[in-house]
Design an enzyme around this catalytic site. Sequence first.
Site, PDB file in Angstrom:
ATOM      1  N   CYS A 100       0.841  -1.189   0.000  1.00 60.66           N
ATOM      2  CA  CYS A 100       0.000   0.000   0.000  1.00 60.66           C
ATOM      3  C   CYS A 100       0.881   1.246   0.000  1.00 60.66           C
ATOM      4  CB  CYS A 100      -0.869  -0.003   1.249  1.00 60.66           C
ATOM      5  SG  CYS A 100      -1.679  -1.584   1.505  1.00 60.66           S
ATOM      6  N   ARG A 125       2.098   1.880  -8.233  1.00 60.42           N
ATOM      7  CA  ARG A 125       2.331   0.672  -7.450  1.00 60.42           C
ATOM      8  C   ARG A 125       1.150  -0.288  -7.535  1.00 60.42           C
ATOM      9  NH1 ARG A 125       5.571   1.401  -2.839  1.00 60.42           N
ATOM     10  NH2 ARG A 125       4.059   0.160  -1.721  1.00 60.42           N
ATOM     11  N   TRP A 130      -3.637  -1.957  -1.242  1.00 61.89           N
ATOM     12  CA  TRP A 130      -3.557  -3.201  -2.028  1.00 61.89           C
ATOM     13  C   TRP A 130      -3.932  -4.268  -1.031  1.00 61.89           C
ATOM     14  CZ3 TRP A 130      -2.334  -5.094  -6.891  1.00 61.89           C
ATOM     15  CH2 TRP A 130      -1.895  -6.412  -6.967  1.00 61.89           C
ATOM     16  N   ASN A 141       0.706   0.363   6.393  1.00 59.27           N
ATOM     17  CA  ASN A 141       1.228  -0.637   5.455  1.00 59.27           C
ATOM     18  C   ASN A 141       1.852  -1.732   6.284  1.00 59.27           C
ATOM     19  OD1 ASN A 141       0.632   1.191   3.512  1.00 59.27           O
ATOM     20  ND2 ASN A 141       2.762   1.614   2.922  1.00 59.27           N
ATOM     21  N   GLY A 142       1.715  -2.965   5.856  1.00 56.22           N
ATOM     22  CA  GLY A 142       2.332  -4.060   6.593  1.00 56.22           C
ATOM     23  C   GLY A 142       1.290  -5.019   7.110  1.00 56.22           C
ATOM     24  N   GLU A 194      12.606 -22.490 -14.676  1.00 55.89           N
ATOM     25  CA  GLU A 194      12.309 -21.077 -14.447  1.00 55.89           C
ATOM     26  C   GLU A 194      13.438 -20.200 -15.008  1.00 55.89           C
ATOM     27  OE1 GLU A 194       9.749 -19.531 -13.734  1.00 55.89           O
ATOM     28  OE2 GLU A 194      10.353 -17.575 -12.979  1.00 55.89           O
ATOM     29  N   LYS A 200      12.859 -17.356 -17.895  1.00 57.93           N
ATOM     30  CA  LYS A 200      13.246 -15.946 -17.746  1.00 57.93           C
ATOM     31  C   LYS A 200      14.068 -15.501 -18.947  1.00 57.93           C
ATOM     32  CE  LYS A 200      11.096 -14.651 -14.489  1.00 57.93           C
ATOM     33  NZ  LYS A 200      10.139 -15.594 -14.881  1.00 57.93           N
ATOM     34  N   GLU A 226      11.842 -15.129 -22.072  1.00 53.07           N
ATOM     35  CA  GLU A 226      10.848 -14.058 -22.136  1.00 53.07           C
ATOM     36  C   GLU A 226      11.450 -12.664 -22.117  1.00 53.07           C
ATOM     37  OE1 GLU A 226       7.863 -13.862 -19.031  1.00 53.07           O
ATOM     38  OE2 GLU A 226       9.279 -14.493 -17.514  1.00 53.07           O
ATOM     39  N   HIS A 267      18.528 -39.214 -23.274  1.00 51.80           N
ATOM     40  CA  HIS A 267      17.449 -39.791 -24.076  1.00 51.80           C
ATOM     41  C   HIS A 267      17.166 -38.963 -25.328  1.00 51.80           C
ATOM     42  CE1 HIS A 267      16.809 -42.748 -20.979  1.00 51.80           C
ATOM     43  NE2 HIS A 267      16.817 -41.773 -20.079  1.00 51.80           N
ATOM     44  N   LYS A 314       1.048  -9.014 -18.757  1.00 54.16           N
ATOM     45  CA  LYS A 314       1.214  -9.407 -17.349  1.00 54.16           C
ATOM     46  C   LYS A 314       0.123 -10.397 -16.950  1.00 54.16           C
ATOM     47  CE  LYS A 314       3.147  -9.208 -13.290  1.00 54.16           C
ATOM     48  NZ  LYS A 314       4.381 -10.015 -13.173  1.00 54.16           N
TER      49      LYS A 314
HETATM   50  O1  M6R Z   1      -0.803 -14.575 -13.105  1.00 56.14           O
HETATM   51  P1  M6R Z   1      -0.298 -15.970 -13.270  1.00 56.14           P
HETATM   52  O2  M6R Z   1       0.663 -16.386 -12.214  1.00 56.14           O
HETATM   53  O3  M6R Z   1      -1.421 -16.976 -13.405  1.00 56.14           O
HETATM   54  O4  M6R Z   1       0.483 -15.984 -14.638  1.00 56.14           O
HETATM   55  C1  M6R Z   1       0.994 -17.173 -15.161  1.00 56.14           C
HETATM   56  C2  M6R Z   1       1.998 -16.893 -16.258  1.00 56.14           C
HETATM   57  O5  M6R Z   1       1.388 -16.183 -17.310  1.00 56.14           O
HETATM   58  C3  M6R Z   1       3.200 -16.117 -15.736  1.00 56.14           C
HETATM   59  O6  M6R Z   1       3.835 -16.775 -14.684  1.00 56.14           O
HETATM   60  C4  M6R Z   1       4.220 -15.877 -16.860  1.00 56.14           C
HETATM   61  O7  M6R Z   1       4.784 -17.099 -17.230  1.00 56.14           O
HETATM   62  C5  M6R Z   1       5.283 -14.883 -16.379  1.00 56.14           C
HETATM   63  N1  M6R Z   1       5.430 -13.829 -17.322  1.00 56.14           N
HETATM   64  C6  M6R Z   1       6.602 -15.494 -16.163  1.00 56.14           C
HETATM   65  O8  M6R Z   1       7.569 -14.559 -15.853  1.00 56.14           O
END
Ligand code: M6R
Length: 616
Positions: A2, A27, A77, A103-104, A489, A493, A496, A512, A611
Amino acid sequence: MCGIIGVTGGSEVVDILLDGLARLEYRGYDSAGVAMQVDGKLWRARAATGTRSLDDLRKVVESAPAAPIGGIGHTRWATHGHPTERNAHPHLDCTGGVAVVHNGIVENCRELTAALERSGHVMTSDTDTEVIAHLVEEELAGGAGLAAAVRSALGRLRGSFALGVVSAAEPGTIVAARRVSPLVVAIADGPGGEALLASDIPAILGRTRTFWTLDDDQVVVLQPGALSVTDLHGAPVEPAVLHVDWDLEAAEKGGHDDFMSKEMGEQPRAVQDTLRGRALPDGTLSLDELRIDAAALRQVDKVFIVACGSSFHAGLVAKYAIERWLRLPAEIDIASEFRYRDPVLDRRTLVVGVSQSGETVDTLQAMRHAAAEGARVLVISNVVDSSMARDADGVLYTRAGPEIGVAATKTHLAQIAALEILALYLSQVHGSLPAAEIAAVLQSLQAVPGLVAETLQRDDQVAAVAARFTEVRDFFFLGRHVGSPVAMEGALKLKEIAYVRAEAYPAGELKHGPIALIEPGTVVVAVATRNRLWEKMLSNVAEVRSRGATVVLVANDGDEDTAAMADHVLWVPPVPELLSPLVDVVPLQQFAYHLARAHGFDVDRPRNLAKTVTVE
Ligand code: M6R
């Protein structure tokens, strides 16, 4: 997370409050409110219309009594309670004479609420914040001044806070304090000489460039043209002074170049806040918020996790934890595949959706399918009252605060922490893990935020390694056991944000097929921290080395046996196996970040990505 703003003195109270809140808008927030001191009374207005809240608040404030002499404001938030007007800050005491923005998280909120209600206080919200207003009310009724009342109230709080308090009884005074959550104060330049308070520098940057930053358990009294800081016992302290020469955009990013690096830096907090009040000091877990009672959870004989992207990788880590600690079968599926393959579900299946946004349509539909098939459905979400949170039988919120960068970083770590908490809680309810073992894991979990912080500090070392690979277009990522989702992961990263191909494999799978692609110069990044398959991992590393691969290893500090197998090492502190992804993934985030930056890419808004993904 927040936002807080406060001002006393001058003639621009309304503008400073509303402009300050607008500057905190970046934010993310779901509601907003102000409380102003006018004619010896408090005047409060709140709006909870999502991203329209500030506009709506502005309209209400137009009807405020003229000439307030001070006030506090807040963008919320939601973490405790739904994002409704009733839960929006500021919160008042029973008399309406004390207002609090916060906040917190107040960890002992439940016990304080019970005690306050026994003394006759009436709560009018579902938030943890409101208890602070009533605690201050009690102290004031006992004859304390506002500053002393706030100090005493703070002594009864466990948890984290940045807060601002005003009282009708002390016009022109704001008392503020912090523990863990950030807070700055300042005197505005110019003739007004307003005393200013904010959770974030951007909120008041236009008024001055010199700020006092408070340390934990410091209390500040703001009066027109004056600030005085004490510790919790009232002894004066000298605050640290910060002079800022950033522009507003840089200030929104907390001095970072982008939101992604800011949010990576917030990971220790995200994990700590997600554990707060759930992992208890006595070595047990409390998840009363879950909405599914222990009797129902005891019926569960299978856990199914559904998620996408980084959330899926967090779920993969949880599969190992659930099977080890709970000793029940745990399946995991990419959410977009789940419902189309007719999974076998019944009332004893617990389906856990994992989603930062709580809106990803694939995960939402998977959860709805599970509910229709009779399973109990629970969601791990970072957004309070998201569609998934509203649909599910139960919800466990991560507390990472809003994440603005498209690449999930702090929410990913918070998801792993929340899932591990859930796995331990289920083990506690089922009695599948001795209490002493649960306590030991919790103790290790509590150390994780510090270890993540330590790892983040090695950013320069990771940047130096990444600088060697700016021309490489193909990477392999390998891991075994919980190192495998970490590798996945790390590869995601890189894909993307740096737009390079990165294939992730459980290292044992290499022989394999994929090993045919390894040739001199192929870059292999492998998670080689000391989990139970470390030796086998090193054998896989030897296989790619002998075929000429250039090897980058994530290795535990001081592990020279592992380093001897690597061309480059990304060092991380050792962490117990099932918790290790929380730390081991950090240098892989940094690695992708530095490669993307080297190419001049926008790490916050990578191409073709949103996002929140609300299409199938
Ligand atoms: O909001 P969500 O966690 O459901 O989103 C899932 C994916 O779209 C999300 O994790 C996406 O892979 C990210 N951009 C990864 O960095």
